[in-house]
Design a protein around this motif. Structure first.
Motif, PDB file in Angstrom:
ATOM      1  N   LYS A  79      28.707  33.153  86.983  1.00 27.33           N
ATOM      2  CA  LYS A  79      29.595  34.213  87.444  1.00 27.33           C
ATOM      3  C   LYS A  79      29.624  35.348  86.433  1.00 27.33           C
ATOM      4  CE  LYS A  79      33.866  32.488  85.432  1.00 27.33           C
ATOM      5  NZ  LYS A  79      35.261  32.145  85.678  1.00 27.33           N
ATOM      6  N   MET A  80      30.110  36.470  86.907  1.00 25.36           N
ATOM      7  CA  MET A  80      30.348  37.595  86.020  1.00 25.36           C
ATOM      8  C   MET A  80      31.800  37.492  85.553  1.00 25.36           C
ATOM      9  SD  MET A  80      27.567  39.209  85.679  1.00 25.36           S
ATOM     10  CE  MET A  80      28.085  40.688  84.849  1.00 25.36           C
ATOM     11  N   ALA A  81      32.009  37.641  84.260  1.00 24.81           N
ATOM     12  CA  ALA A  81      33.349  37.559  83.692  1.00 24.81           C
ATOM     13  C   ALA A  81      33.587  38.803  82.839  1.00 24.81           C
ATOM     14  CB  ALA A  81      33.489  36.294  82.861  1.00 24.81           C
ATOM     15  N   ARG A  82      34.788  38.896  82.332  1.00 26.73           N
ATOM     16  CA  ARG A  82      35.124  40.061  81.518  1.00 26.73           C
ATOM     17  C   ARG A  82      35.644  39.584  80.163  1.00 26.73           C
ATOM     18  NH1 ARG A  82      35.351  45.036  83.150  1.00 26.73           N
ATOM     19  NH2 ARG A  82      35.435  44.488  85.346  1.00 26.73           N
ATOM     20  N   ASN A  83      35.133  40.192  79.106  1.00 27.85           N
ATOM     21  CA  ASN A  83      35.616  39.918  77.761  1.00 27.85           C
ATOM     22  C   ASN A  83      37.001  40.545  77.647  1.00 27.85           C
ATOM     23  OD1 ASN A  83      36.241  39.980  75.033  1.00 27.85           O
ATOM     24  ND2 ASN A  83      34.123  40.309  74.402  1.00 27.85           N
ATOM     25  N   PRO A  84      38.058  39.720  77.449  1.00 30.11           N
ATOM     26  CA  PRO A  84      39.412  40.289  77.427  1.00 30.11           C
ATOM     27  C   PRO A  84      39.668  41.236  76.259  1.00 30.11           C
ATOM     28  CG  PRO A  84      39.459  37.951  76.893  1.00 30.11           C
ATOM     29  CD  PRO A  84      38.058  38.288  77.259  1.00 30.11           C
ATOM     30  N   LYS A  85      38.911  41.068  75.201  1.00 27.33           N
ATOM     31  CA  LYS A  85      39.123  41.917  74.018  1.00 27.33           C
ATOM     32  C   LYS A  85      38.538  43.315  74.216  1.00 27.33           C
ATOM     33  CE  LYS A  85      39.093  41.341  69.053  1.00 27.33           C
ATOM     34  NZ  LYS A  85      38.708  40.464  67.954  1.00 27.33           N
ATOM     35  N   THR A  86      37.318  43.373  74.766  1.00 32.92           N
ATOM     36  CA  THR A  86      36.629  44.661  74.892  1.00 32.92           C
ATOM     37  C   THR A  86      36.610  45.201  76.317  1.00 32.92           C
ATOM     38  OG1 THR A  86      34.477  43.623  75.273  1.00 32.92           O
ATOM     39  CG2 THR A  86      35.110  44.055  72.981  1.00 32.92           C
ATOM     40  N   GLY A  87      36.835  44.322  77.298  1.00 36.28           N
ATOM     41  CA  GLY A  87      36.759  44.742  78.690  1.00 36.28           C
ATOM     42  C   GLY A  87      35.339  44.749  79.227  1.00 36.28           C
ATOM     43  N   GLU A  88      34.380  44.413  78.370  1.00 28.98           N
ATOM     44  CA  GLU A  88      32.973  44.417  78.758  1.00 28.98           C
ATOM     45  C   GLU A  88      32.675  43.258  79.711  1.00 28.98           C
ATOM     46  OE1 GLU A  88      28.652  43.720  76.564  1.00 28.98           O
ATOM     47  OE2 GLU A  88      30.500  43.734  75.394  1.00 28.98           O
ATOM     48  N   GLU A  89      31.861  43.537  80.742  1.00 28.16           N
ATOM     49  CA  GLU A  89      31.451  42.483  81.664  1.00 28.16           C
ATOM     50  C   GLU A  89      30.352  41.650  81.012  1.00 28.16           C
ATOM     51  OE1 GLU A  89      30.261  43.642  85.552  1.00 28.16           O
ATOM     52  OE2 GLU A  89      32.317  43.636  86.281  1.00 28.16           O
ATOM     53  N   ILE A  90      30.467  40.329  81.171  1.00 28.55           N
ATOM     54  CA  ILE A  90      29.450  39.432  80.633  1.00 28.55           C
ATOM     55  C   ILE A  90      29.058  38.435  81.709  1.00 28.55           C
ATOM     56  CG2 ILE A  90      30.136  39.612  78.217  1.00 28.55           C
ATOM     57  CD1 ILE A  90      31.705  37.026  78.547  1.00 28.55           C
ATOM     58  N   PHE A  91      27.857  37.931  81.609  1.00 26.18           N
ATOM     59  CA  PHE A  91      27.353  36.935  82.549  1.00 26.18           C
ATOM     60  C   PHE A  91      27.574  35.550  81.963  1.00 26.18           C
ATOM     61  CE2 PHE A  91      23.891  34.154  83.982  1.00 26.18           C
ATOM     62  CZ  PHE A  91      24.145  34.174  85.348  1.00 26.18           C
ATOM     63  N   LYS A  92      28.215  34.691  82.738  1.00 25.11           N
ATOM     64  CA  LYS A  92      28.409  33.299  82.322  1.00 25.11           C
ATOM     65  C   LYS A  92      27.471  32.447  83.164  1.00 25.11           C
ATOM     66  CE  LYS A  92      32.219  31.721  80.888  1.00 25.11           C
ATOM     67  NZ  LYS A  92      33.534  31.102  80.822  1.00 25.11           N
ATOM     68  N   PRO A  93      26.506  31.776  82.539  1.00 30.84           N
ATOM     69  CA  PRO A  93      25.561  30.971  83.309  1.00 30.84           C
ATOM     70  C   PRO A  93      26.212  29.718  83.890  1.00 30.84           C
ATOM     71  CG  PRO A  93      25.175  30.704  80.966  1.00 30.84           C
ATOM     72  CD  PRO A  93      26.237  31.747  81.116  1.00 30.84           C
ATOM     73  N   GLU A  94      25.527  29.114  84.823  1.00 28.55           N
ATOM     74  CA  GLU A  94      25.974  27.857  85.420  1.00 28.55           C
ATOM     75  C   GLU A  94      26.123  26.807  84.328  1.00 28.55           C
ATOM     76  OE1 GLU A  94      23.014  24.935  87.455  1.00 28.55           O
ATOM     77  OE2 GLU A  94      23.865  26.217  89.013  1.00 28.55           O
ATOM     78  N   THR A  95      27.167  25.986  84.445  1.00 25.50           N
ATOM     79  CA  THR A  95      27.414  24.959  83.451  1.00 25.50           C
ATOM     80  C   THR A  95      28.052  23.747  84.109  1.00 25.50           C
ATOM     81  OG1 THR A  95      28.411  24.519  81.292  1.00 25.50           O
ATOM     82  CG2 THR A  95      29.685  25.850  82.798  1.00 25.50           C
ATOM     83  N   TYR A  96      28.056  22.643  83.393  1.00 24.17           N
ATOM     84  CA  TYR A  96      28.701  21.423  83.861  1.00 24.17           C
ATOM     85  C   TYR A  96      29.864  21.098  82.925  1.00 24.17           C
ATOM     86  CZ  TYR A  96      24.854  20.667  87.046  1.00 24.17           C
ATOM     87  OH  TYR A  96      23.962  20.795  88.067  1.00 24.17           O
ATOM     88  N   VAL A  97      30.984  20.694  83.514  1.00 22.62           N
ATOM     89  CA  VAL A  97      32.165  20.357  82.732  1.00 22.62           C
ATOM     90  C   VAL A  97      32.634  18.958  83.109  1.00 22.62           C
ATOM     91  CG1 VAL A  97      32.933  22.740  82.398  1.00 22.62           C
ATOM     92  CG2 VAL A  97      33.697  21.471  84.395  1.00 22.62           C
ATOM     93  N   PRO A  98      33.169  18.194  82.145  1.00 22.62           N
ATOM     94  CA  PRO A  98      33.662  16.863  82.465  1.00 22.62           C
ATOM     95  C   PRO A  98      34.927  16.953  83.317  1.00 22.62           C
ATOM     96  CG  PRO A  98      33.962  17.329  80.133  1.00 22.62           C
ATOM     97  CD  PRO A  98      33.258  18.494  80.729  1.00 22.62           C
ATOM     98  N   PHE A  99      35.072  15.992  84.226  1.00 17.65           N
ATOM     99  CA  PHE A  99      36.223  15.943  85.114  1.00 17.65           C
ATOM    100  C   PHE A  99      36.676  14.497  85.225  1.00 17.65           C
ATOM    101  CE2 PHE A  99      38.091  15.385  89.344  1.00 17.65           C
ATOM    102  CZ  PHE A  99      39.098  16.327  89.299  1.00 17.65           C
ATOM    103  N   PHE A 100      37.992  14.277  85.241  1.00 14.76           N
ATOM    104  CA  PHE A 100      38.540  12.922  85.364  1.00 14.76           C
ATOM    105  C   PHE A 100      39.476  12.870  86.558  1.00 14.76           C
ATOM    106  CE2 PHE A 100      41.958   9.862  84.443  1.00 14.76           C
ATOM    107  CZ  PHE A 100      41.197   8.708  84.387  1.00 14.76           C
ATOM    108  N   LYS A 101      39.272  11.877  87.414  1.00 15.26           N
ATOM    109  CA  LYS A 101      40.170  11.646  88.545  1.00 15.26           C
ATOM    110  C   LYS A 101      40.838  10.298  88.331  1.00 15.26           C
ATOM    111  CE  LYS A 101      40.535  11.288  93.499  1.00 15.26           C
ATOM    112  NZ  LYS A 101      39.849  11.180  94.778  1.00 15.26           N
ATOM    113  N   VAL A 102      42.151  10.307  88.260  1.00 15.28           N
ATOM    114  CA  VAL A 102      42.917   9.096  87.985  1.00 15.28           C
ATOM    115  C   VAL A 102      42.922   8.188  89.217  1.00 15.28           C
ATOM    116  CG1 VAL A 102      45.137  10.084  88.677  1.00 15.28           C
ATOM    117  CG2 VAL A 102      45.077   8.280  86.991  1.00 15.28           C
ATOM    118  N   SER A 103      42.925   6.867  88.988  1.00 13.02           N
ATOM    119  CA  SER A 103      42.967   5.915  90.098  1.00 13.02           C
ATOM    120  C   SER A 103      44.390   5.827  90.650  1.00 13.02           C
ATOM    121  CB  SER A 103      42.506   4.535  89.644  1.00 13.02           C
ATOM    122  OG  SER A 103      43.499   3.923  88.854  1.00 13.02           O
TER     123      SER A 103
END
Length: 94
Positions: free
Chosen positions: A59-83
């Protein structure tokens, strides 16, 4: 609770095991979960929950400090679902 507290509690519950062996077992389990997630596998611990790696699209995101648009590549994040059984054990009546 932090990992050292978990190790200490488990060692107290299993007095026949040295604390170093309990620490080794806990580290082995956590490393195994992390390794499985890196390989894209799903880790299910019955009565506790399920660990998976979820895909976050690029996705395209914005650097909150400078306001500059940056590209964030696809990534995987850990997820936990409780039983459901753990959820019932933890539920607090208010």
């Amino acid at each position: 609770m932090v990992k050292s507290e978990l190790i200490q509690r488990l060692a107290e519950q299993q007095p026949h095991l040295p604390e170093s062996d309990v620490e080794f077992a806990v580290n082995l389990m956590l490393d195994g979960i992390a390794s499985a997630l890196q390989n894209g596998d799903r880790v299910e611990i019955r009565g506790f929950g399920v660990f998976t790696a979820r895909k976050r699209p690029a996705k395209m995101a914005r650097n909150p400090k400078t306001g500059e648009e940056i590209f964030k590549p696809e990534t995987y994040v850990p997820f936990f679902k409780v039983s459901k059984s753990l959820l019932e054990k933890v539920k607090l009546d208010k």
